[in-house]
Scaffold this active site. Structure first.
Site, PDB file in Angstrom:
ATOM      1  N   LYS A  96       0.840  -1.205   0.000  1.00  0.00           N
ATOM      2  CA  LYS A  96       0.000   0.000   0.000  1.00  0.00           C
ATOM      3  C   LYS A  96       0.871   1.250   0.000  1.00  0.00           C
ATOM      4  CE  LYS A  96      -2.607   2.589   3.483  1.00  0.00           C
ATOM      5  NZ  LYS A  96      -1.507   3.455   3.892  1.00  0.00           N
ATOM      6  N   CYS A 148      -6.379   8.163   8.214  1.00  0.00           N
ATOM      7  CA  CYS A 148      -6.696   7.707   9.569  1.00  0.00           C
ATOM      8  C   CYS A 148      -6.374   8.804  10.566  1.00  0.00           C
ATOM      9  CB  CYS A 148      -5.873   6.468   9.904  1.00  0.00           C
ATOM     10  SG  CYS A 148      -6.392   5.019   9.013  1.00  0.00           S
ATOM     11  N   PRO A 150       1.079  17.364  10.439  1.00  0.00           N
ATOM     12  CA  PRO A 150       1.509  18.599   9.788  1.00  0.00           C
ATOM     13  C   PRO A 150       2.209  18.325   8.458  1.00  0.00           C
ATOM     14  CG  PRO A 150       2.887  18.115  11.708  1.00  0.00           C
ATOM     15  CD  PRO A 150       1.783  17.100  11.689  1.00  0.00           C
ATOM     16  N   ASP A 179       3.417   1.385  12.021  1.00  0.00           N
ATOM     17  CA  ASP A 179       2.275   0.680  11.426  1.00  0.00           C
ATOM     18  C   ASP A 179       2.087  -0.728  11.982  1.00  0.00           C
ATOM     19  OD1 ASP A 179       1.547   2.778   9.857  1.00  0.00           O
ATOM     20  OD2 ASP A 179       2.194   1.918   7.952  1.00  0.00           O
ATOM     21  N   ILE A 220       6.165   7.949  16.825  1.00  0.00           N
ATOM     22  CA  ILE A 220       5.926   8.620  15.541  1.00  0.00           C
ATOM     23  C   ILE A 220       4.622   9.421  15.538  1.00  0.00           C
ATOM     24  CG2 ILE A 220       5.793   8.322  13.018  1.00  0.00           C
ATOM     25  CD1 ILE A 220       8.497   7.407  14.156  1.00  0.00           C
TER      26      ILE A 220
HETATM   27  C1  UD1 Z   1       4.218   7.387   8.119  1.00  0.00           C
HETATM   28  C2  UD1 Z   1       5.329   6.433   8.515  1.00  0.00           C
HETATM   29  C3  UD1 Z   1       5.573   5.491   7.380  1.00  0.00           C
HETATM   30  C4  UD1 Z   1       4.279   4.796   7.028  1.00  0.00           C
HETATM   31  C5  UD1 Z   1       3.181   5.802   6.727  1.00  0.00           C
HETATM   32  C6  UD1 Z   1       1.844   5.164   6.451  1.00  0.00           C
HETATM   33  C7  UD1 Z   1       7.317   6.884   9.855  1.00  0.00           C
HETATM   34  C8  UD1 Z   1       8.476   7.761  10.074  1.00  0.00           C
HETATM   35  N1  UD1 Z   1       6.528   7.212   8.816  1.00  0.00           N
HETATM   36  O1  UD1 Z   1       4.625   8.114   6.991  1.00  0.00           O
HETATM   37  O2  UD1 Z   1       6.566   4.538   7.703  1.00  0.00           O
HETATM   38  O3  UD1 Z   1       4.479   3.973   5.922  1.00  0.00           O
HETATM   39  O4  UD1 Z   1       3.036   6.675   7.844  1.00  0.00           O
HETATM   40  O5  UD1 Z   1       1.176   4.812   7.604  1.00  0.00           O
HETATM   41  O6  UD1 Z   1       7.102   5.928  10.555  1.00  0.00           O
HETATM   42  N2  UD1 Z   1       5.867  15.490  10.358  1.00  0.00           N
HETATM   43  C9  UD1 Z   1       5.960  16.840  10.598  1.00  0.00           C
HETATM   44  N3  UD1 Z   1       5.923  17.708   9.541  1.00  0.00           N
HETATM   45  C10 UD1 Z   1       5.832  17.284   8.243  1.00  0.00           C
HETATM   46  C11 UD1 Z   1       5.756  15.898   7.993  1.00  0.00           C
HETATM   47  C12 UD1 Z   1       5.766  15.032   9.082  1.00  0.00           C
HETATM   48  O7  UD1 Z   1       6.029  17.259  11.749  1.00  0.00           O
HETATM   49  O8  UD1 Z   1       5.831  18.116   7.340  1.00  0.00           O
HETATM   50  C13 UD1 Z   1       5.895  14.527  11.494  1.00  0.00           C
HETATM   51  C14 UD1 Z   1       4.550  13.786  11.659  1.00  0.00           C
HETATM   52  O9  UD1 Z   1       3.649  14.512  12.427  1.00  0.00           O
HETATM   53  C15 UD1 Z   1       4.967  12.498  12.310  1.00  0.00           C
HETATM   54  C16 UD1 Z   1       6.341  12.225  11.727  1.00  0.00           C
HETATM   55  O10 UD1 Z   1       6.814  13.479  11.211  1.00  0.00           O
HETATM   56  O11 UD1 Z   1       5.109  12.665  13.697  1.00  0.00           O
HETATM   57  C17 UD1 Z   1       6.334  11.152  10.654  1.00  0.00           C
HETATM   58  O12 UD1 Z   1       5.689  11.607   9.582  1.00  0.00           O
HETATM   59  P1  UD1 Z   1       5.899  11.053   8.098  1.00  0.00           P
HETATM   60  O13 UD1 Z   1       6.999  10.081   7.995  1.00  0.00           O
HETATM   61  O14 UD1 Z   1       5.888  12.221   7.205  1.00  0.00           O
HETATM   62  O15 UD1 Z   1       4.529  10.314   7.957  1.00  0.00           O
HETATM   63  P2  UD1 Z   1       4.047   9.573   6.729  1.00  0.00           P
HETATM   64  O16 UD1 Z   1       4.701  10.028   5.474  1.00  0.00           O
HETATM   65  O17 UD1 Z   1       2.577   9.586   6.814  1.00  0.00           O
END
Ligand code: UD1
Length: 424
Positions: free
Chosen positions: A22, A117, A123, A310, A332
Site C-alpha cells: 500500500k 486515519c 503537519p 504501522d 511517531i
Molecule cells: C508514516 C510512517 C511510514 C508509514 C506511513 C503510512 C514513519 C516515520 N513514517 O509516513 O513509515 O508507511 O506513515 O502509515 O514511521 N511530520 C511533521 N511535519 C511534516 C511531515 C511530518 O512534523 O511536514 C511529522 C509527523 O507529524 C509524524 C512524523 O513526522 O510525527 C512522521 O511523519 P511522516 O513520515 O511524514 O509520515 P508519513 O509520510 O505519513
C-alpha cells in the site's frame, strides 16, 4: 456498513502470497503522473487506497485503470490547472504527495489538507518549506492550498529536521524533472521510497542514495516508461507482519511467499523474542507458533529500519496473552493507541497514556463487539479476535479495506472462521 465476524480459536495453517505494498503503490502512481505517456504497473494491491489514487489521477484529466494487480496510467494529457477535490484529499494522508508531482509536471496545482486515519496531527510544514526552497509559491488558505512555480522548480540542498517519509517522497517527485541537483539530507530510508525511486529510474530519472539518509537527484528533461516494460510494486512488509501476527495470535504455521524478509528486520526479532519460530529464506518467511508466548521487554516505534509504527497495534494483539508485561513506546504518531479500547473489551489488560502503553499478559481474550478505530488498529483487532475464545464482531471495516486485500479470503484459506456481513 459492513462487519467482520470472527469465531476465534481456530489454528491457522497454510501458504499465503504477500500482497503489493500500500505505502509503495501510492507514491509510484503519483510518480507515473510525471511520465509523458503510458506507465504499466503490476503487483498493485486491490485496496481502497489504491483505487483512491486511481480516482485522483482520473479527476486530473489523465486516464488510470486498475484491474486486479495491474494498473495502467496514461498521463499524456492532464488539466491545465489541476485541482484535487477536498473529498479525495480527505480519503488518505499520502494524497499530499501529488503536490510535488504536479508541481514537477505542470508547475501548478490546487489541493486541500490531506485526511486519512486519525492518528493525531499530521503537519505538512516540511513538505511546504522544502517545495518553497525549490522555487514553488504555496498559498495556504486554511483548508485549501494553491501552488505554482512560475519560473519552474530548481534543485537545492534540503536538510529535513525529521526523516519524514511523505516529505522525502514529495521532494524526490518535485526534483526529478527540476533544473539541477537536489540533495536531501536526513532523508527517510523506508523501502517504499526505494520502490518509487526504482520506478522513476526505470523511466529515466537520475536518483542516487535512496535507502540511505542522503539522496541526490539530478533533474532530467523528461520521464517515460520504456515501451513493453512493466514495474512491479514491492511486497507489503506491513501486511506480511500482520499475517505473521495472526499466526502468533491464533497458533499454527504458515509459509508467507513473495515477500522481502530483509524489509522486516525490525519486526522479525520481536516475534522470535515472543517465542515464535521464524525462518526467512529467499522471498519466503515460515512461522510456527505452538506454545504460550512470552512478553517482550520494550517495543519502541522508530523510523526504518526500526520497529514500524504501522505494526505497533498489530503486534500488541498477540502480546495481550503473552506471559509477562510488554511496554510500548509510540514515537511517531500522537494518537495511536485507540485500538487498546477494543483489546480491553476482549479482556486485555492495557494501560495507555501519552506515548506509552503497558500490556500485562492475561490467560486468554474473549470475543467482543468492536469498531475498527483506523486501518492498522482495525487489523490489530482482527489479529486479536483470531486468538480469542468465542465470536467477535468488528465494524467500520472500511478502514481495514484501505490497506488489506481480501483479508477474510486470505484468513479463511488459512483455516480461520471469518466472514463479512452487511449491517444496517
Ligand atoms: C508514516 C510512517 C511510514 C508509514 C506511513 C503510512 C514513519 C516515520 N513514517 O509516513 O513509515 O508507511 O506513515 O502509515 O514511521 N511530520 C511533521 N511535519 C511534516 C511531515 C511530518 O512534523 O511536514 C511529522 C509527523 O507529524 C509524524 C512524523 O513526522 O510525527 C512522521 O511523519 P511522516 O513520515 O511524514 O509520515 P508519513 O509520510 O505519513
Amino acid at each position: 456498513m459492513q462487519k467482520l465476524v470472527i469465531e476465534g480459536g481456530k489454528m491457522l495453517c497454510g501458504e499465503l502470497k504477500t500482497q503489493g505494498a500500500k505505502n509503495a503503490v501510492l507514491p509510484v502512481m503519483a510518480a507515473a503522473v510525471l511520465c509523458k505517456g503510458v506507465s504499466v504497473l503490476d503487483n498493485c494491491p486491490s485496496i481502497t487506497d489504491s483505487y483512491c489514487a486511481v480516482r485522483i489521477i482520473n479527476c486530473l484529466g489523465m486516464k488510470a485503470i486498475q484491474s486486479g494487480g495491474n494498473c495502467t496510467i496514461d498521463a499524456a494529457v492532464l488539466d491545465d490547472n489541476p485541482t484535487i477535490p477536498d473529498r479525495l484529499m480527505r480519503e488518505m494522508r499520502s494524497s499530499i504527495i501529488f503536490m510535488g508531482t504536479l508541481l514537477g509536471r505542470i508547475g501548478r496545482c490546487n489541493l486541500y489538507y490531506p485526511g486519512g486515519c486519525d492518528l493525531g496531527p499530521h503537519p505538512i510544514d516540511m513538505h511546504i518549506s522544502s517545495l518553497k526552497r525549490m522555487g514553488a509559491q504555496i498559498e495556504d488558505e486554511g483548508e485549501k492550498i494553491t501552488c505554482c512555480a512560475p519560473n519552474g522548480l530548481h534543485g537545492c540542498s534540503i536538510a529535513l529536521s525529521f526523516p519524514s517519509v511523505g516529505a522525502t517522497e514529495n521532494i524526490i517527485l518535485a526534483a526529478v524533472c527540476a533544473e539541477g541537483e537536489t540533495v536531501i539530507s536526513n532523508a527517510a530510508r523506508e523501502p517504499e521510497i526505494c520502490c518509487m525511486a526504482d520506478f522513476l529510474r526505470q523511466c529515466g530519472a537520475v536518483i542516487k542514495g535512496d535507502g540511505s539518509g542522503r539522496i541526490v537527484i539530478e533533474g532530467v528533461e523528461e520521464l517515460k516508461q520504456p515501451e513493453g516494460e512493466v514495474f512491479g510494486i514491492y511486497p507489503d512488509r506491513i501486511a506480511a507482519a500482520t499475517y505473521i501476527a495472526c499466526v502468533a495470535s491464533a497458533g499454527g504455521e504458515m509459509l508467507l511467499t513473495d515477500c522481502t524478509p530483509c524489509h522486516l528486520e525490525g519486526v522479525i526479532p520481536i516475534f522470535e523474542q515472543m517465542g515464535c519460530y521464524i525462518k526467512a529464506f529467499g522471498s519466503n518467511i515460515y512461522i510456527h507458533k505452538r506454545d504460550t508466548l512470552t512478553a517482550v521487554d520494550t517495543i519502541r516505534t522508530m523510523v526504518y529500519p526500526g520497529f514500524p509504527t504501522d505494526v505497533q497495534a498489530i503486534v500488541m494483539a498477540p502480546l495481550c496473552t503473552a506471559r509477562g508485561t510488554t511496554v510500548f513506546v509510540e514515537n511517531i504518531f500522537e494518537n495511536r493507541y485507540r485500538h487498546t479500547l477494543g483489546l480491553c473489551r476482549m479482556g486485555a489488560d492495557i494501560k495507555a497514556e501519552g506515548k506509552v502503553a503497558v500490556v500485562s499478559g492475561v490467560k486468554k481474550l474473549h470475543g467482543a463487539k468492536m469498531d475498527a478505530p483506523n486501518l492498522r488498529g482495525g487489523a490489530g483487532l482482527v489479529t486479536a479476535a483470531l486468538g480469542a475464545e468465542g465470536t467477535s464482531e468488528i465494524a467500520s471495516t472500511e478502514y481495514i479495506d484501505r490497506g488489506y486485500e481480501n483479508i477474510e479470503g486470505n484468513l479463511t484459506a488459512l483455516g480461520a472462521k471469518i466472514r463479512r456481513i452487511s449491517s444496517g
